[in-house]
Write an enzyme that holds these catalytic residues in place. Sequence first.
Site, PDB file in Angstrom:
ATOM      1  N   CYS A   1      -4.508 -28.072  13.303  1.00 23.74           N
ATOM      2  CA  CYS A   1      -5.600 -29.023  13.543  1.00 23.74           C
ATOM      3  C   CYS A   1      -5.160 -30.468  13.304  1.00 23.74           C
ATOM      4  CB  CYS A   1      -6.805 -28.669  12.667  1.00 23.74           C
ATOM      5  SG  CYS A   1      -7.605 -27.141  13.199  1.00 23.74           S
TER       6      CYS A   1
ATOM      7  N   CYS B   1     -10.604 -29.351   9.322  1.00 29.47           N
ATOM      8  CA  CYS B   1      -9.518 -28.511   8.817  1.00 29.47           C
ATOM      9  C   CYS B   1      -8.253 -29.323   8.550  1.00 29.47           C
ATOM     10  CB  CYS B   1      -9.220 -27.406   9.819  1.00 29.47           C
ATOM     11  SG  CYS B   1      -7.902 -26.294   9.288  1.00 29.47           S
TER      12      CYS B   1
ATOM     13  N   ASP C   1       0.867  -1.176   0.000  1.00 29.61           N
ATOM     14  CA  ASP C   1       0.000   0.000   0.000  1.00 29.61           C
ATOM     15  C   ASP C   1       0.903   1.226   0.000  1.00 29.61           C
ATOM     16  OD1 ASP C   1       0.899   0.416   2.502  1.00 29.61           O
ATOM     17  OD2 ASP C   1      -0.993   0.089   3.507  1.00 29.61           O
TER      18      ASP C   1
ATOM     19  N   HIS D   1      -3.941 -21.622  11.536  1.00 27.24           N
ATOM     20  CA  HIS D   1      -5.309 -22.113  11.339  1.00 27.24           C
ATOM     21  C   HIS D   1      -6.181 -21.090  10.613  1.00 27.24           C
ATOM     22  CE1 HIS D   1      -9.147 -23.996  11.826  1.00 27.24           C
ATOM     23  NE2 HIS D   1      -9.595 -22.845  12.297  1.00 27.24           N
TER      24      HIS D   1
ATOM     25  N   CYS E   1      -5.190 -27.948   8.320  1.00 23.09           N
ATOM     26  CA  CYS E   1      -3.989 -27.165   8.641  1.00 23.09           C
ATOM     27  C   CYS E   1      -3.091 -27.921   9.609  1.00 23.09           C
ATOM     28  CB  CYS E   1      -4.356 -25.793   9.211  1.00 23.09           C
ATOM     29  SG  CYS E   1      -4.781 -25.781  10.961  1.00 23.09           S
TER      30      CYS E   1
ATOM     31  N   ASP F   1      -7.550  -7.694   1.293  1.00 16.95           N
ATOM     32  CA  ASP F   1      -6.520  -7.802   2.319  1.00 16.95           C
ATOM     33  C   ASP F   1      -7.146  -7.398   3.637  1.00 16.95           C
ATOM     34  OD1 ASP F   1      -6.338  -4.705   1.900  1.00 16.95           O
ATOM     35  OD2 ASP F   1      -5.182  -5.145   3.706  1.00 16.95           O
TER      36      ASP F   1
END
Lengths: 392, 392
Positions: A311, A306, A95, A337, A308, A268
């Site tokens: 998890c 999940c 940005d 996560h 990930c 974002d």
Amino acid sequence: MTGRTGFRLVTKSPDGLARAGELVTPHGVVLTPVFMPVGSQGSVKALTPEEVHDTGMNMLLANTYHLYLRPGISVIEKAGGLHKFMAWDGPILTDSGGYQVFSLAGLRRVSDEGVVFRSHIDGSEHTFTPELAVRYQESLGADIIMAFDECSAADSSYARVEKALQRTHRWAERCLKAQQRRDQVLYGIVQGGVFPELRKRSVEFLTSLDFPGYAIGGLSVGEPKQVTLDITAETASLLPEDRPRYLMGVGSPEDLVECVSRCIDIFDSALPTRVARNGALFTPLGRVNILNAQFSEVQQPVDATCNCYTCQTFSAAYLHHLFKARELLAYRLATIHNLTFISNLMRRMREAILDGTFVSFRDEFLANYRPTDEATRLDQKQRWFQSRNASN
Amino acid sequence: MTGRTGFRLVTKSPDGLARAGELVTPHGVVLTPVFMPVGSQGSVKALTPEEVHDTGMNMLLANTYHLYLRPGISVIEKAGGLHKFMAWDGPILTDSGGYQVFSLAGLRRVSDEGVVFRSHIDGSEHTFTPELAVRYQESLGADIIMAFDECSAADSSYARVEKALQRTHRWAERCLKAQQRRDQVLYGIVQGGVFPELRKRSVEFLTSLDFPGYAIGGLSVGEPKQVTLDITAETASLLPEDRPRYLMGVGSPEDLVECVSRCIDIFDSALPTRVARNGALFTPLGRVNILNAQFSEVQQPVDATCNCYTCQTFSAAYLHHLFKARELLAYRLATIHNLTFISNLMRRMREAILDGTFVSFRDEFLANYRPTDEATRLDQKQRWFQSRNASN
């Protein structure tokens, strides 16, 4: 078409609203809709670049304002640019610093030339102009850079927003003129607050400058959620089809789904990583607070659906314990996560758009996902605004 | 020989002092000399189990005191033990809580029965006895568990240390009697402060009980370094050759080298991870403080000879920036480096012992490595004692 703009619209959902596309950058192709995690200071908080990648995130956002103040643009330039400095080989969007500078209430003076502001770190005085914002972003070397704009507060009057808008438009021209690197694309930022008439004027002016992409700025800054959604939909509908649309600062699961179905391609937000560090974890049924005593003996992962690392490896009880004991590992596991949850959500939305099943996907997701209630949301946002200059 | 004790002495250096051995545990064989990083609360601060493993560390230490208070022994027992709870499949050693409880100055009452103390977390009252310390450690399920002992402060009189020693000996007998699980080994802890005569009596008494391993406790608690080294050497020389010797609380690079050359096989200390989080990184020439301005533009890694993830991926300038900006990633990257440095050091010492070149390795290492000066060391230790109950 791609070419100069780096964007190709692949398909739209049957209602004509949700879009699947491809963003071609010097650091790889990004499938849209896409969410960018925030690495303000050149680090997605608590994660290594490999971990960010493993969550499924492909592109990230960094803040010119933060990096300008610390470590300083020249340090990153000498390191060979931001990609090398932070060891991230995927696309980056920076940005322009506009949003941060205008958040420093009481610490700035604005003129047509630019903004004089005081560092939130040590109070030292600095100046940003459209030309400097572009030059700094060229030194950082992101794939996508942003125009320097004047943001208005959520409660600003029509007259104030209009004045800021006119300045934003003059600055957009100056940014385009200042641009020297041709391996970066510069996006314009549509402003206009909560006023449809001003948003329309902003789109008309900026599209006349033919930017390769357009951001919608000045939303999700404290206004009611329905207003965010309505202004987003109206603004996006005016933007050219063949250019990517980037809604700045939106990142809760429910908002992502709502705004993908309002023609947005790029998002974002610091929200998924920030709330993770406070123990708020996304599940298909809504956010849970891992600090709640109910998790103290739960042997299953936080989200059994999940994939990930967190998890797949640890129980909710262990994560609860790490948060209670303020172990540093807690913040990382929760961040992994939440980012995985968001990247899975973006991927599934894209698949649904390609399959022609987006509308039913959206309706089903929103029927199951209990959003944070409006009062809590605005309160959290307000507290964040007050604290964020210290830590983002 | 291994068998019941789980230890095999492989060879000694030509001067007969440094030892290379093997420790056989239910969770794998550990090569000695070995250093254990500290995971007081069931987490080596800032690292995942995989990262701990990648640093080359094979065995870690956890604190019964901390885990008893939070999350509570029963939570870990229900999870199937500490290995499962924290997802670490290598060997674990738990201390008995003695050291922590006796560090709670003003928060405890000692009797022959045990110790009544107040939690550093919420002030609640608790009791540890030798029998309970063993029972809790059996519930946690570590591979090696420790006897419950009474530790004396560094400046205690002979009479006080002698009294504590006698109690420690009675408690050692009660711990052995309380032990029920046969898949764990219970080590005795030699006390006796800085008094060689008391250390000798402690070794004589404890070896008469035939423990499968012996720790040397009550050192590195604020006494001058030469005293630590002398008492370590004298005590170790009295212990049986076929049992592992564990020096508790020692972990600076120079001390590890000095104490391996004084017949020690096993070490633990929070020092490498704690100083890492303060920005102190080990190099072959000594510790450096990454926060120093001299690192702000250094494009090379902190230690060009290091094979760790941090040094292989990031410049010193980036690490400097992360520490300055208080990014969570900083603490992790520094921890990875320091633990890798220590595990490489232990491995190289073992190789040198096996090669018969240990003495020259030691002399060369100590000639290059500039240790932290004595005054700074004692001051840091003192500050750590004062703050550690809050965070270890």
